[in-house]
Design a protein around this motif. Structure first.
Motif, PDB file in Angstrom:
ATOM      1  N   ALA A  26       0.833  -1.202   0.000  1.00 41.52           N
ATOM      2  CA  ALA A  26       0.000   0.000   0.000  1.00 41.52           C
ATOM      3  C   ALA A  26       0.870   1.256   0.000  1.00 41.52           C
ATOM      4  CB  ALA A  26      -0.916   0.005   1.220  1.00 41.52           C
ATOM      5  N   HIS A  27       0.213   2.413  -0.080  1.00 40.32           N
ATOM      6  CA  HIS A  27       0.931   3.674  -0.263  1.00 40.32           C
ATOM      7  C   HIS A  27       1.621   4.174   1.007  1.00 40.32           C
ATOM      8  CE1 HIS A  27      -2.794   5.062   1.585  1.00 40.32           C
ATOM      9  NE2 HIS A  27      -2.170   6.194   1.864  1.00 40.32           N
ATOM     10  N   HIS A  28       1.368   3.560   2.152  1.00 35.11           N
ATOM     11  CA  HIS A  28       1.940   4.075   3.394  1.00 35.11           C
ATOM     12  C   HIS A  28       3.466   4.080   3.364  1.00 35.11           C
ATOM     13  CE1 HIS A  28      -2.072   2.378   4.414  1.00 35.11           C
ATOM     14  NE2 HIS A  28      -2.179   3.544   5.017  1.00 35.11           N
ATOM     15  N   ILE A  54       5.266   4.364   0.681  1.00 32.18           N
ATOM     16  CA  ILE A  54       5.652   5.434  -0.247  1.00 32.18           C
ATOM     17  C   ILE A  54       5.669   6.769   0.496  1.00 32.18           C
ATOM     18  CG2 ILE A  54       5.142   6.574  -2.430  1.00 32.18           C
ATOM     19  CD1 ILE A  54       5.824   3.599  -2.699  1.00 32.18           C
ATOM     20  N   LEU A  55       4.638   7.012   1.295  1.00 32.80           N
ATOM     21  CA  LEU A  55       4.598   8.243   2.090  1.00 32.80           C
ATOM     22  C   LEU A  55       5.799   8.333   3.029  1.00 32.80           C
ATOM     23  CD1 LEU A  55       0.853   8.704   3.149  1.00 32.80           C
ATOM     24  CD2 LEU A  55       2.223  10.198   1.689  1.00 32.80           C
ATOM     25  N   ALA A  56       6.135   7.208   3.657  1.00 32.74           N
ATOM     26  CA  ALA A  56       7.272   7.210   4.584  1.00 32.74           C
ATOM     27  C   ALA A  56       8.571   7.524   3.855  1.00 32.74           C
ATOM     28  CB  ALA A  56       7.364   5.858   5.290  1.00 32.74           C
ATOM     29  N   ARG A  57       8.727   6.984   2.657  1.00 31.15           N
ATOM     30  CA  ARG A  57       9.946   7.248   1.892  1.00 31.15           C
ATOM     31  C   ARG A  57      10.040   8.712   1.482  1.00 31.15           C
ATOM     32  NH1 ARG A  57      10.054   1.810  -1.954  1.00 31.15           N
ATOM     33  NH2 ARG A  57      11.325   0.539  -0.545  1.00 31.15           N
ATOM     34  N   TYR A  58       8.909   9.293   1.088  1.00 25.34           N
ATOM     35  CA  TYR A  58       8.957  10.696   0.690  1.00 25.34           C
ATOM     36  C   TYR A  58       9.087  11.624   1.890  1.00 25.34           C
ATOM     37  CZ  TYR A  58       8.426  10.254  -4.322  1.00 25.34           C
ATOM     38  OH  TYR A  58       8.670   9.988  -5.633  1.00 25.34           O
ATOM     39  N   ALA A  59       8.659  11.175   3.055  1.00 21.33           N
ATOM     40  CA  ALA A  59       8.805  12.007   4.253  1.00 21.33           C
ATOM     41  C   ALA A  59      10.268  12.207   4.618  1.00 21.33           C
ATOM     42  CB  ALA A  59       8.052  11.383   5.425  1.00 21.33           C
ATOM     43  N   GLU A  84       1.446  13.691   0.848  1.00 21.36           N
ATOM     44  CA  GLU A  84       0.212  13.346   1.563  1.00 21.36           C
ATOM     45  C   GLU A  84      -1.023  13.690   0.730  1.00 21.36           C
ATOM     46  OE1 GLU A  84       1.835  13.976   6.147  1.00 21.36           O
ATOM     47  OE2 GLU A  84       0.749  15.583   5.119  1.00 21.36           O
ATOM     48  N   GLN A  85      -0.982  14.816   0.041  1.00 20.91           N
ATOM     49  CA  GLN A  85      -2.147  15.258  -0.731  1.00 20.91           C
ATOM     50  C   GLN A  85      -2.460  14.336  -1.904  1.00 20.91           C
ATOM     51  OE1 GLN A  85      -0.892  19.289  -1.617  1.00 20.91           O
ATOM     52  NE2 GLN A  85      -2.248  20.151  -0.054  1.00 20.91           N
ATOM     53  N   VAL A  86      -1.432  13.850  -2.599  1.00 18.98           N
ATOM     54  CA  VAL A  86      -1.707  13.079  -3.810  1.00 18.98           C
ATOM     55  C   VAL A  86      -2.245  11.681  -3.507  1.00 18.98           C
ATOM     56  CG1 VAL A  86      -0.026  14.361  -5.184  1.00 18.98           C
ATOM     57  CG2 VAL A  86       0.679  12.239  -4.052  1.00 18.98           C
ATOM     58  N   PHE A  87      -2.137  11.254  -2.240  1.00 20.77           N
ATOM     59  CA  PHE A  87      -2.697   9.958  -1.855  1.00 20.77           C
ATOM     60  C   PHE A  87      -3.929  10.094  -0.958  1.00 20.77           C
ATOM     61  CE2 PHE A  87       1.886   8.833  -2.477  1.00 20.77           C
ATOM     62  CZ  PHE A  87       1.704   7.968  -3.552  1.00 20.77           C
ATOM     63  N   ALA A  88      -4.327  11.312  -0.646  1.00 20.62           N
ATOM     64  CA  ALA A  88      -5.372  11.534   0.362  1.00 20.62           C
ATOM     65  C   ALA A  88      -6.736  10.995  -0.046  1.00 20.62           C
ATOM     66  CB  ALA A  88      -5.479  13.021   0.678  1.00 20.62           C
ATOM     67  N   HIS A  89      -6.994  10.856  -1.350  1.00 27.19           N
ATOM     68  CA  HIS A  89      -8.313  10.430  -1.826  1.00 27.19           C
ATOM     69  C   HIS A  89      -8.497   8.926  -1.835  1.00 27.19           C
ATOM     70  CE1 HIS A  89      -5.570  10.097  -5.170  1.00 27.19           C
ATOM     71  NE2 HIS A  89      -6.417   9.285  -5.767  1.00 27.19           N
ATOM     72  N   ALA A 112      10.889   4.860  11.177  1.00 26.34           N
ATOM     73  CA  ALA A 112      10.491   5.953  12.071  1.00 26.34           C
ATOM     74  C   ALA A 112       9.285   6.694  11.520  1.00 26.34           C
ATOM     75  CB  ALA A 112      11.667   6.905  12.278  1.00 26.34           C
ATOM     76  N   GLN A 113       9.243   6.907  10.210  1.00 25.10           N
ATOM     77  CA  GLN A 113       8.108   7.587   9.598  1.00 25.10           C
ATOM     78  C   GLN A 113       6.848   6.726   9.650  1.00 25.10           C
ATOM     79  OE1 GLN A 113       7.918  10.719   8.607  1.00 25.10           O
ATOM     80  NE2 GLN A 113      10.047  11.041   9.228  1.00 25.10           N
ATOM     81  N   LEU A 114       6.988   5.430   9.471  1.00 22.31           N
ATOM     82  CA  LEU A 114       5.829   4.542   9.590  1.00 22.31           C
ATOM     83  C   LEU A 114       5.286   4.549  11.018  1.00 22.31           C
ATOM     84  CD1 LEU A 114       6.965   1.508   7.398  1.00 22.31           C
ATOM     85  CD2 LEU A 114       5.027   3.027   6.937  1.00 22.31           C
ATOM     86  N   ARG A 115       6.181   4.644  11.987  1.00 24.21           N
ATOM     87  CA  ARG A 115       5.729   4.726  13.383  1.00 24.21           C
ATOM     88  C   ARG A 115       4.888   5.984  13.606  1.00 24.21           C
ATOM     89  NH1 ARG A 115       8.206   1.691  17.468  1.00 24.21           N
ATOM     90  NH2 ARG A 115       9.919   0.332  16.818  1.00 24.21           N
ATOM     91  N   GLU A 116       5.286   7.086  12.981  1.00 23.10           N
ATOM     92  CA  GLU A 116       4.501   8.316  13.112  1.00 23.10           C
ATOM     93  C   GLU A 116       3.123   8.145  12.491  1.00 23.10           C
ATOM     94  OE1 GLU A 116       6.237  11.966  11.962  1.00 23.10           O
ATOM     95  OE2 GLU A 116       8.130  11.639  13.035  1.00 23.10           O
ATOM     96  N   GLN A 117       3.048   7.534  11.326  1.00 23.34           N
ATOM     97  CA  GLN A 117       1.750   7.280  10.700  1.00 23.34           C
ATOM     98  C   GLN A 117       0.894   6.384  11.583  1.00 23.34           C
ATOM     99  OE1 GLN A 117       1.582   6.272   6.454  1.00 23.34           O
ATOM    100  NE2 GLN A 117       3.752   6.802   6.286  1.00 23.34           N
ATOM    101  N   GLN A 118       1.511   5.394  12.185  1.00 29.45           N
ATOM    102  CA  GLN A 118       0.781   4.461  13.040  1.00 29.45           C
ATOM    103  C   GLN A 118       0.137   5.177  14.223  1.00 29.45           C
ATOM    104  OE1 GLN A 118       3.030   2.559  15.959  1.00 29.45           O
ATOM    105  NE2 GLN A 118       1.043   2.442  16.962  1.00 29.45           N
ATOM    106  N   GLN A 119       0.859   6.132  14.790  1.00 33.05           N
ATOM    107  CA  GLN A 119       0.329   6.858  15.935  1.00 33.05           C
ATOM    108  C   GLN A 119      -0.875   7.717  15.551  1.00 33.05           C
ATOM    109  OE1 GLN A 119       3.780   8.945  17.359  1.00 33.05           O
ATOM    110  NE2 GLN A 119       4.718   7.125  18.252  1.00 33.05           N
ATOM    111  N   ARG A 120      -0.891   8.196  14.312  1.00 30.53           N
ATOM    112  CA  ARG A 120      -2.017   9.021  13.854  1.00 30.53           C
ATOM    113  C   ARG A 120      -3.199   8.180  13.391  1.00 30.53           C
ATOM    114  NH1 ARG A 120       2.190  11.657  10.840  1.00 30.53           N
ATOM    115  NH2 ARG A 120       1.274  10.838   8.925  1.00 30.53           N
ATOM    116  N   GLY A 121      -2.927   6.947  12.976  1.00 31.32           N
ATOM    117  CA  GLY A 121      -3.960   6.181  12.290  1.00 31.32           C
ATOM    118  C   GLY A 121      -4.608   5.055  13.056  1.00 31.32           C
ATOM    119  N   GLY A 122      -4.148   4.736  14.263  1.00 27.98           N
ATOM    120  CA  GLY A 122      -4.764   3.662  15.029  1.00 27.98           C
ATOM    121  C   GLY A 122      -4.534   2.287  14.425  1.00 27.98           C
ATOM    122  N   TRP A 123      -3.360   2.078  13.858  1.00 27.84           N
ATOM    123  CA  TRP A 123      -3.054   0.798  13.238  1.00 27.84           C
ATOM    124  C   TRP A 123      -2.865  -0.295  14.290  1.00 27.84           C
ATOM    125  CZ3 TRP A 123       1.524   2.383   9.503  1.00 27.84           C
ATOM    126  CH2 TRP A 123       1.044   3.320   8.572  1.00 27.84           C
TER     127      TRP A 123
END
Length: 231
Positions: free
Chosen positions: A118-120, A122-127, A138-143, A191-202
């Motif tokens: 999934a795109h998560h 990809i987001l971590a790599r670009y972060a 974040e915007q180009v995957f938000a939809h 580290a970036q995936l961990r940040e996404q996890q904290q925001r997303g309730g994974w």
């Protein structure tokens, strides 16, 4: 004369995404969840980075396959020449078509979707890419369709490298070819995936000392508890 009962609408399928750094075991778990759901009597499909079949539409399938070839089956030299902004938008186009033409219709038909790659990530790599604004990524995957469950397989880069044994230039962020380049880059992505996890309730699972059966049992328990899907 009694009126015919209106057709029933199938319950919406569930989207289960597996994410983590390279070498975490994402594809192994995704494949097993897909097989187990079908074996248990559910209808499920497995979607990965090369899934291009659009049901009942050969022309769209061919188009999606051509886009997949441009994004994932390209020459490494060409990829680096095009630049990071281009590849971000190319990846956004790929994920958009896969979501619109394959994932959304499957969910609407009551089919469960297991999403690998999934795109998560990809987001971590670009972060961690200083040349591309994180907000743009974040915007180009938000939809894209929001998963019902994200299973985050956590493992350190050293352990992931031991499992993988080899890696590509992309998996070092094109920073070098040595083991330490892989470890350095993957740890920043983690580290970036961990940040996404904290925001997303994974669902976050530390798989460092777990074998494949233990990882599967943990994921299966989460499907039963969170999504009422028994396998």
């Amino acid at each position: 004369m009694t009126a015919a009962a209106p057709p029933t609408t199938p319950a919406r399928g569930r989207e289960i995404t597996v994410t983590g750094i390279d070498g975490a075991g994402k594809s192994t778990l995704a494949t097993r969840l897909h097989q187990s759901l079908n074996d248990a009597g559910h209808t499920a499909i497995l979607i990965g980075k090369h899934s291009t079949e659009v049901p009942m539409d050969e022309e769209l399938s061919a188009y999606v396959d051509r886009l997949n070839a441009l994004v994932y089956r390209r020459d490494a030299r060409v990829a680096q020449s095009c630049g990071d902004h281009y590849w971000l938008l190319a990846l956004a186009a790929w994920y958009t078509l896969q979501d619109k033409l394959v994932i959304q219709p499957a969910l609407a038909a009551g089919t469960h979707v297991i999403l690998d790659n999934a795109h998560h990530k990809i987001l971590a790599r670009y972060a961690v890419n200083p040349d591309v604004p994180t907000r743009l990524a974040e915007q180009v995957f938000a939809h894209l369709t929001e998963p019902d469950l994200v299973i985050f397989l956590r493992i350190g880069a050293h352990e992931a490298l031991t499992r993988k044994g080899s890696f590509t230039s992309l998996e070092t962020g094109h920073s070098g070819s040595a083991d330490e380049d892989f470890v350095r880059y993957q740890d920043t992505v983690l580290a970036q995936l961990r940040e996404q996890q904290q925001r997303g309730g994974w669902l976050s699972v530390d798989v460092t000392d777990m074998d494949r059966d233990a990882v599967f049992k943990t994921a299966a328990a989460a499907l039963a508890d969170r999504l009422q899907l028994t396998i």
